[in-house]
Design a protein around this motif. Structure first.
Motif, PDB file in Angstrom:
ATOM      1  N   ASP A   1      17.637   1.328  -2.020  1.00 43.41           N
ATOM      2  CA  ASP A   1      16.652   2.310  -2.441  1.00 43.41           C
ATOM      3  C   ASP A   1      15.424   1.589  -2.965  1.00 43.41           C
ATOM      4  O   ASP A   1      15.534   0.566  -3.645  1.00 43.41           O
ATOM      5  CB  ASP A   1      17.282   3.176  -3.545  1.00 43.41           C
ATOM      6  N   ILE A   2      14.237   2.127  -2.642  1.00 45.33           N
ATOM      7  CA  ILE A   2      12.997   1.476  -3.105  1.00 45.33           C
ATOM      8  C   ILE A   2      12.872   1.610  -4.616  1.00 45.33           C
ATOM      9  O   ILE A   2      12.934   2.707  -5.158  1.00 45.33           O
ATOM     10  CB  ILE A   2      11.760   2.095  -2.426  1.00 45.33           C
ATOM     11  N   GLN A   3      12.725   0.500  -5.303  1.00 51.10           N
ATOM     12  CA  GLN A   3      12.646   0.518  -6.756  1.00 51.10           C
ATOM     13  C   GLN A   3      11.261   0.163  -7.270  1.00 51.10           C
ATOM     14  O   GLN A   3      10.920   0.459  -8.397  1.00 51.10           O
ATOM     15  CB  GLN A   3      13.674  -0.459  -7.356  1.00 51.10           C
ATOM     16  N   ALA A   4      10.478  -0.534  -6.432  1.00 54.02           N
ATOM     17  CA  ALA A   4       9.099  -0.840  -6.807  1.00 54.02           C
ATOM     18  C   ALA A   4       8.325  -1.008  -5.505  1.00 54.02           C
ATOM     19  O   ALA A   4       8.880  -1.453  -4.498  1.00 54.02           O
ATOM     20  CB  ALA A   4       9.027  -2.108  -7.626  1.00 54.02           C
ATOM     21  N   ALA A   5       7.063  -0.622  -5.507  1.00 54.70           N
ATOM     22  CA  ALA A   5       6.266  -0.735  -4.284  1.00 54.70           C
ATOM     23  C   ALA A   5       4.818  -0.964  -4.652  1.00 54.70           C
ATOM     24  O   ALA A   5       4.366  -0.577  -5.726  1.00 54.70           O
ATOM     25  CB  ALA A   5       6.414   0.524  -3.457  1.00 54.70           C
ATOM     26  N   ARG A   6       4.088  -1.633  -3.744  1.00 55.93           N
ATOM     27  CA  ARG A   6       2.657  -1.843  -3.942  1.00 55.93           C
ATOM     28  C   ARG A   6       1.927  -1.434  -2.681  1.00 55.93           C
ATOM     29  O   ARG A   6       2.332  -1.792  -1.568  1.00 55.93           O
ATOM     30  CB  ARG A   6       2.346  -3.330  -4.191  1.00 55.93           C
ATOM     31  N   ASN A   7       0.888  -0.666  -2.873  1.00 55.04           N
ATOM     32  CA  ASN A   7      -0.044  -0.278  -1.794  1.00 55.04           C
ATOM     33  C   ASN A   7       0.573   0.572  -0.682  1.00 55.04           C
ATOM     34  O   ASN A   7       0.014   0.637   0.414  1.00 55.04           O
ATOM     35  CB  ASN A   7      -0.734  -1.514  -1.185  1.00 55.04           C
ATOM     36  N   PHE A   8       1.693   1.182  -0.957  1.00 53.58           N
ATOM     37  CA  PHE A   8       2.232   2.137   0.021  1.00 53.58           C
ATOM     38  C   PHE A   8       1.586   3.482  -0.261  1.00 53.58           C
ATOM     39  O   PHE A   8       1.328   3.819  -1.408  1.00 53.58           O
ATOM     40  CB  PHE A   8       3.750   2.291  -0.134  1.00 53.58           C
ATOM     41  N   GLU A   9       1.365   4.245   0.813  1.00 55.07           N
ATOM     42  CA  GLU A   9       0.874   5.608   0.615  1.00 55.07           C
ATOM     43  C   GLU A   9       2.037   6.395   0.019  1.00 55.07           C
ATOM     44  O   GLU A   9       3.183   6.183   0.398  1.00 55.07           O
ATOM     45  CB  GLU A   9       0.487   6.244   1.955  1.00 55.07           C
ATOM     46  N   LYS A  10       1.677   7.336  -0.860  1.00 52.67           N
ATOM     47  CA  LYS A  10       2.729   8.121  -1.517  1.00 52.67           C
ATOM     48  C   LYS A  10       3.635   8.788  -0.478  1.00 52.67           C
ATOM     49  O   LYS A  10       4.859   8.724  -0.564  1.00 52.67           O
ATOM     50  CB  LYS A  10       2.061   9.164  -2.423  1.00 52.67           C
ATOM     51  N   GLN A  11       2.978   9.407   0.544  1.00 55.14           N
ATOM     52  CA  GLN A  11       3.794  10.138   1.518  1.00 55.14           C
ATOM     53  C   GLN A  11       4.701   9.211   2.331  1.00 55.14           C
ATOM     54  O   GLN A  11       5.763   9.610   2.786  1.00 55.14           O
ATOM     55  CB  GLN A  11       2.943  11.034   2.440  1.00 55.14           C
TER      56      GLN A  11
ATOM     57  N   ALA B   1       4.070 -10.608  -8.282  1.00 52.37           N
ATOM     58  CA  ALA B   1       4.214 -12.000  -7.868  1.00 52.37           C
ATOM     59  C   ALA B   1       4.284 -12.097  -6.347  1.00 52.37           C
ATOM     60  O   ALA B   1       3.639 -12.955  -5.726  1.00 52.37           O
ATOM     61  CB  ALA B   1       5.457 -12.597  -8.503  1.00 52.37           C
ATOM     62  N   VAL B   2       5.054 -11.208  -5.744  1.00 53.58           N
ATOM     63  CA  VAL B   2       5.238 -11.244  -4.282  1.00 53.58           C
ATOM     64  C   VAL B   2       3.907 -11.023  -3.572  1.00 53.58           C
ATOM     65  O   VAL B   2       3.544 -11.748  -2.644  1.00 53.58           O
ATOM     66  CB  VAL B   2       6.284 -10.185  -3.863  1.00 53.58           C
ATOM     67  N   ILE B   3       3.149 -10.019  -4.036  1.00 56.37           N
ATOM     68  CA  ILE B   3       1.868  -9.713  -3.399  1.00 56.37           C
ATOM     69  C   ILE B   3       0.895 -10.889  -3.583  1.00 56.37           C
ATOM     70  O   ILE B   3       0.232 -11.325  -2.646  1.00 56.37           O
ATOM     71  CB  ILE B   3       1.274  -8.403  -3.982  1.00 56.37           C
ATOM     72  N   ASN B   4       0.851 -11.411  -4.803  1.00 54.33           N
ATOM     73  CA  ASN B   4      -0.030 -12.549  -5.085  1.00 54.33           C
ATOM     74  C   ASN B   4       0.285 -13.742  -4.202  1.00 54.33           C
ATOM     75  O   ASN B   4      -0.589 -14.391  -3.660  1.00 54.33           O
ATOM     76  CB  ASN B   4       0.165 -13.011  -6.530  1.00 54.33           C
ATOM     77  N   LEU B   5       1.550 -14.014  -4.093  1.00 48.59           N
ATOM     78  CA  LEU B   5       1.989 -15.217  -3.412  1.00 48.59           C
ATOM     79  C   LEU B   5       1.817 -15.146  -1.896  1.00 48.59           C
ATOM     80  O   LEU B   5       1.401 -16.097  -1.264  1.00 48.59           O
ATOM     81  CB  LEU B   5       3.463 -15.473  -3.756  1.00 48.59           C
ATOM     82  N   THR B   6       2.106 -13.984  -1.329  1.00 45.73           N
ATOM     83  CA  THR B   6       2.095 -13.882   0.128  1.00 45.73           C
ATOM     84  C   THR B   6       0.748 -13.430   0.661  1.00 45.73           C
ATOM     85  O   THR B   6       0.458 -13.586   1.835  1.00 45.73           O
ATOM     86  CB  THR B   6       3.155 -12.889   0.618  1.00 45.73           C
ATOM     87  N   GLY B   7      -0.038 -12.788  -0.200  1.00 46.13           N
ATOM     88  CA  GLY B   7      -1.310 -12.228   0.258  1.00 46.13           C
ATOM     89  C   GLY B   7      -1.073 -11.075   1.216  1.00 46.13           C
ATOM     90  O   GLY B   7      -1.924 -10.751   2.046  1.00 46.13           O
ATOM     91  N   ALA B   8       0.104 -10.424   1.128  1.00 47.72           N
ATOM     92  CA  ALA B   8       0.433  -9.329   2.039  1.00 47.72           C
ATOM     93  C   ALA B   8      -0.344  -8.081   1.677  1.00 47.72           C
ATOM     94  O   ALA B   8      -0.839  -7.955   0.555  1.00 47.72           O
ATOM     95  CB  ALA B   8       1.925  -9.036   1.960  1.00 47.72           C
ATOM     96  N   GLY B   9      -0.457  -7.175   2.642  1.00 52.59           N
ATOM     97  CA  GLY B   9      -1.159  -5.915   2.388  1.00 52.59           C
ATOM     98  C   GLY B   9      -0.376  -5.051   1.435  1.00 52.59           C
ATOM     99  O   GLY B   9      -0.917  -4.417   0.534  1.00 52.59           O
ATOM    100  N   ARG B  10       0.906  -4.998   1.655  1.00 48.12           N
ATOM    101  CA  ARG B  10       1.736  -4.120   0.833  1.00 48.12           C
ATOM    102  C   ARG B  10       3.158  -4.666   0.791  1.00 48.12           C
ATOM    103  O   ARG B  10       3.525  -5.522   1.604  1.00 48.12           O
ATOM    104  CB  ARG B  10       1.718  -2.698   1.386  1.00 48.12           C
ATOM    105  N   GLY B  11       3.924  -4.174  -0.111  1.00 50.38           N
ATOM    106  CA  GLY B  11       5.289  -4.666  -0.197  1.00 50.38           C
ATOM    107  C   GLY B  11       6.146  -3.776  -1.069  1.00 50.38           C
ATOM    108  O   GLY B  11       5.643  -2.892  -1.764  1.00 50.38           O
ATOM    109  N   CYS B  12       7.443  -4.008  -1.000  1.00 52.24           N
ATOM    110  CA  CYS B  12       8.333  -3.239  -1.873  1.00 52.24           C
ATOM    111  C   CYS B  12       9.614  -4.027  -2.148  1.00 52.24           C
ATOM    112  O   CYS B  12       9.939  -4.966  -1.443  1.00 52.24           O
ATOM    113  CB  CYS B  12       8.670  -1.882  -1.264  1.00 52.24           C
ATOM    114  N   VAL B  13      10.279  -3.615  -3.224  1.00 55.54           N
ATOM    115  CA  VAL B  13      11.579  -4.199  -3.564  1.00 55.54           C
ATOM    116  C   VAL B  13      12.599  -3.089  -3.435  1.00 55.54           C
ATOM    117  O   VAL B  13      12.390  -1.994  -3.961  1.00 55.54           O
ATOM    118  CB  VAL B  13      11.596  -4.749  -5.003  1.00 55.54           C
TER     119      VAL B  13
END
Ligand code: ADP
Length: 602
Positions: A105-115, A82-94
Motif C-alpha cells: 500500500d502506498i504510504q508516502a508519495a511525491r508529485n503524484f496527481e491526487k487522482q 531523500a529518494v527524490i533528491n538523490l535520483t532527480g526523479a519526477g515523482r516517486g512513492c514508498v
C-alpha cells in the motif's frame, strides 16, 4: 602485524613523493615528474569521478536524517525526500506491506496527481513494483518503451513510462516494501549507478521505517493499555462509590459497549442459587436463560436474540466470576464487522472488576432485604402486642380501683407490679415500632414552625413529677433571639422527653439539670446539662447504637431498653438537625440537639 595500506594512503604517499621530486628535480627529471603527477591525478579521478563523489556525499547527506524521527509518517517523508533528491526523479512513492491485508500500500508519495493515487490502477507501474517485490531484485530502465523486458507490461505501456527505478526495502532479509520512482517524459534518467545508489539508500531507509513502525505500534499499544487502565481505574472508583446494583450494571454495560465498539450488549445475573440467568440490563432485559456450568452456547440465549432480531450479529460473551462461581455474563454484539482482537481480553478484565462490585451490591441488597424483613416483622409484632397490653393495663386498673370487688394491700402491690411491667413493655413496643417506621420510611414527619421555648417548658412541666421525685433542680435559660424552629411537634417533644428523662434517670437525687437554648444564623441548639454519673470514654462510642446501655449498676437500676437515644438521633436527622453530647465519667453530661430556625411563627 601492520595493516596493509589503503588505496588512498598509497595515493597520498605517491603524491608526496612526486611533489618532493618536483621541488628538487630539474630538466628531464622534472618533466618526467610532471608527467607522473598528471597520470596519478588522472588515476585518482577515474577511480572516484567527481559526480560519483558528489553522489556519495549526497547519499550520506540525505540518509543522515534517517532515524531522527520515530514518527512513522515523518520517517516516510524523510525517506521520500531523500529518494527524490538523490535520483532527480519526477515523482516517486514508498509502498509498504500492510500487516492486516498482506498487500502493498502506498504510504508516502511525491508529485503524484491526487487522482492517480486514488485510482484503483494507479499510474505507476504496478507490474514493476510487483516484480521487485516478488523477486527482491531492483529494476532500472532508461527507456521502458523500448526495453524488451517491459514490452508486455500493460501499465508501463499505457502510461508511456520511460525512466523507471524501483528497489526493495529489506529488513533482516525480509522485504517490507518497495521504493519506486519514475519519469514519463524523459528517457535515460536512470542507470546502473542510480540503482546501486537507491539500493544503498533503501537499506538504511528500510531500517528507519521499520524502527518508526515498531515504535508507533508499541507506542499505540502502550497508550491503548494506559487508557484501558485508566478506564478500569475509573470503573473501580465509580463502581465502589455506591452500593446501587442498577447503577453498577448500567456503568459496566456502558463501558463494555463503548470500549469494544459494540452496537449493543446485555448483562445477565444468576438469580439466587438457581441455574437461571436473568438478563437485567441491555438488550433482552427481562428475559432469562438456563445456565448450569461449562461453555455458554449462544443457542441458550436465542430467545432474546431472536426477539431482538439479532441472531445474525456477532456476539462476544464473557463470564463474570466470583471465586469459581459464574455469577453473571456480559455480552456485547456487533451487527456487522468483527470485534477487534483486543475486545475479548478487555471484556474479561472489565468482568473481573465488575465482579467485585456486583457481588458487593448483591450482598448489600440481601442485607437490606433482611433488614426490611426484620422491620416488617417488628412492625407486625408491635402492632399485635399493643392490643393485649392495653387490655392487661385496663383490667389491672379496674381491679386496683376495686371495680370487681375489694382488693387487699398485697393484691394492690401485685397489680402495681403488673402495671409497671406493662408500661415497660409499652415503651419497648413504641420505640421498636418507631425504629421500624423510620427504617421502612413510614415515619411521618410533618415539619412546621414551632415556638421552641414553649415546647421546652411544656415538656419540662410534663416531667416535673419525675424531677420532683428525685428532688432534682431544673433551670431553663433561653437566649432572647430564639423564636421558631422548623420541626414536627410530636417528634420534638419525644426527643426533648428522652434527653430530659435520661438526665433525670442518670443523675442522683438532689442533682442539677440545666437547659440552655442558643441560636446562630441557621440553627437553634438545645443543651441539657446534668451533674450526674457521666459516661465513660469506652461507652461514648456506642451511645447511639440500638439496645446500648452502660454496664454501670446505676444505669441498670433504671428502666429502659437502650433505644431512646437511637430513636432521638434518627428523628433529629429526619428534621434536618444534628445531635451530640459531651460527658465526663463521674462529673456529668451535656446532651444537645439543633434544629433549623424558621423565619415565620405559628
Ligand atoms: P435507656 O435510657 O433506655 O437506657 P437511651 O438510648 O436513652 O436508653 O440511653 C442509652 C444509654 O446512654 C443509657 O443506658 C446510659 O448508659 C447512657 N446515657 C444516656 N443519657 C445519659 C446521661 N444523661 N448520663 C449518663 N448516661 C447516659
Amino acid at each position: 602485524m601492520s595493516k596493509p595500506a589503503s588505496f588512498d594512503d598509497n595515493l597520498k604517499d605517491l603524491r608526496r613523493t612526486i611533489n618532493e621530486l618536483v621541488t628538487r628535480a630539474d630538466g628531464q627529471i622534472l618533466k618526467r615528474a610532471h608527467e607522473a603527477q598528471a597520470r596519478v591525478e588522472l588515476l585518482a579521478s577515474s577511480t572516484s569521478p567527481p559526480e560519483e563523489q558528489a553522489r556519495l556525499a549526497m547519499l550520506y547527506e540525505v540518509s543522515r536524517t534517517f532515524g531522527s524521527s520515530l514518527d512513522q509518517t515523518e520517517a516516510l517523508n524523510q525517506v521520500m525526500d531523500a529518494v527524490i533528491n538523490l535520483t532527480g526523479a519526477g515523482r516517486g512513492c514508498v509502498l509498504l506491506i500492510m500487516p492486516d491485508t498482506g498487500e502493498l500500500d502506498i504510504q508516502a508519495a511525491r508529485n503524484f496527481e491526487k487522482q492517480d493515487l486514488d485510482d484503483e490502477e494507479m499510474q505507476v507501474s504496478r507490474t514493476v513494483i510487483n516484480e521487485v517485490f516478488k523477486n527482491g531484485e531492483g529494476i532500472v530502465t532508461s527507456d521502458a518503451q523500448t526495453d524488451t523486458r517491459f514490452a508486455d507490461h500493460v501499465s508501463v505501456m499505457r502510461y508511456s513510462l520511460r525512466s523507471v527505478l524501483c528497489v526493495p526495502l529489506r529488513v533482516r532479509g525480509e522485504i517490507i516494501g518497495v521504493v519506486y520512482v519514475d519519469n514519463a517524459a524523459k528517457s535515460g534518467l536512470f542507470d546502473a549507478h542510480d540503482l546501486e545508489m537507491l539500493e544503498a539508500l533503501a537499506t538504511q531507509a528500510a531500517v528507519a521505517i521499520e524502527n518508526a513502525r515498531l515504535y508507533t505500534q508499541t507506542d499505540a499499544a502502550l497508550s491503548q493499555r494506559v487508557s484501558e487502565l485508566e478506564t478500569l481505574q475509573r470503573i473501580d472508583r465509580e463502581l465502589n462509590t455506591g452500593l446501587d446494583l442498577d447503577r453498577v450494571l448500567e456503568l459496566t454495560l456502558e463501558w463494555a459497549i463503548t470500549e469494544t465498539n459494540a452496537h449493543g450488549g446485555w448483562i445477565a445475573i444468576r438469580s439466587g442459587e438457581t441455574s437461571i440467568m436473568s438478563i437485567v440490563a441491555g438488550i433482552g432485559k427481562g428475559s432469562s436463560f438456563a445456565y448450569d456450568g461449562g461453555q455458554i452456547a449462544l443457542e441458550q440465549i436465542i430467545p432474546f436474540q431472536s426477539a431482538a432480531k439479532l441472531s445474525s450479529a456477532i456476539h462476544l460473551v464473557v463470564p463474570v466470576r466470583r471465586e469459581d462461581e459464574v455469577i453473571a455474563f456480559i455480552g456485547v454484539l456487533r451487527k456487522q464487522g468483527p470485534f477487534s482482537p483486543d475486545a475479548r481480553p478487555y471484556l474479561h478484565r472489565l468482568a473481573e472488576h465488575a465482579a467485585v462490585a456486583i457481588e458487593n451490591t448483591r450482598l448489600y441488597r440481601s442485607v437490606q432485604a433482611a433488614n426490611l424483613a426484620k422491620s416488617q416483622f417488628i412492625s407486625v409484632v408491635s402492632h399485635e402486642l399493643r392490643m393485649p397490653m392495653t387490655a392487661i393495663k385496663g383490667y389491672a386498673d379496674l381491679l386496683r380501683q376495686a371495680a370487681a370487688g375489694p382488693v387487699s394491700e398485697k393484691q394492690i402491690k401485685y397489680l402495681e407490679t403488673i402495671q409497671s411491667n406493662v408500661s415497660r413493655m409499652e415503651m419497648l413496643v413504641s420505640e421498636l415500632s418507631d425504629i421500624s417506621r423510620i427504617e421502612t420510611g413510614r415515619m411521618k414527619i410533618i415539619i412546621r414552625p414551632l415556638q421552641l421555648e414553649k415546647y421546652i417548658r411544656e415538656t419540662v412541666a410534663g416531667l416535673m413529677p419525675q424531677f420532683k421525685k428525685k428532688q432534682q433542680s431544673i433551670a431553663i435559660k433561653v437566649s432572647k433571639n430564639v423564636a421558631y424552629v422548623n420541626a414536627d411537634p410530636a417528634r420534638l417533644v419525644q426527643v426533648l422527653t428522652n434527653i430530659l428523662s435520661n438526665a433525670s434517670k442518670y443523675t442522683p437525687e438532689k442533682g442539677k439539670i440545666r437547659i440552655g437554648v442558643d441560636v446562630d444564623a441557621a440553627y437553634a441548639s438545645v443543651r441539657v446539662m446534668d451533674n450526674g454519673i457521666g459516661i465513660s470514654t469506652a461507652d461514648q462510642a456506642d451511645l447511639f447504637s440500638q439496645f446500648f446501655r452502660s454496664d454501670d449498676p446505676i444505669v441498670r437500676d433504671q428502666q429502659g431498653w437502650g433505644l431512646g437515644l437511637h430513636v432521638s438521633q434518627r428523628l433529629v436527622q429526619l428534621m434536618d438537625g444534628k445531635i451530640g453530647f459531651e460527658s465526663e465519667l463521674g462529673k456529668g453530661s451535656t446532651f444537645w440537639f439543633s434544629l433549623p430556625v424558621s423565619a415565620e411563627g405559628d
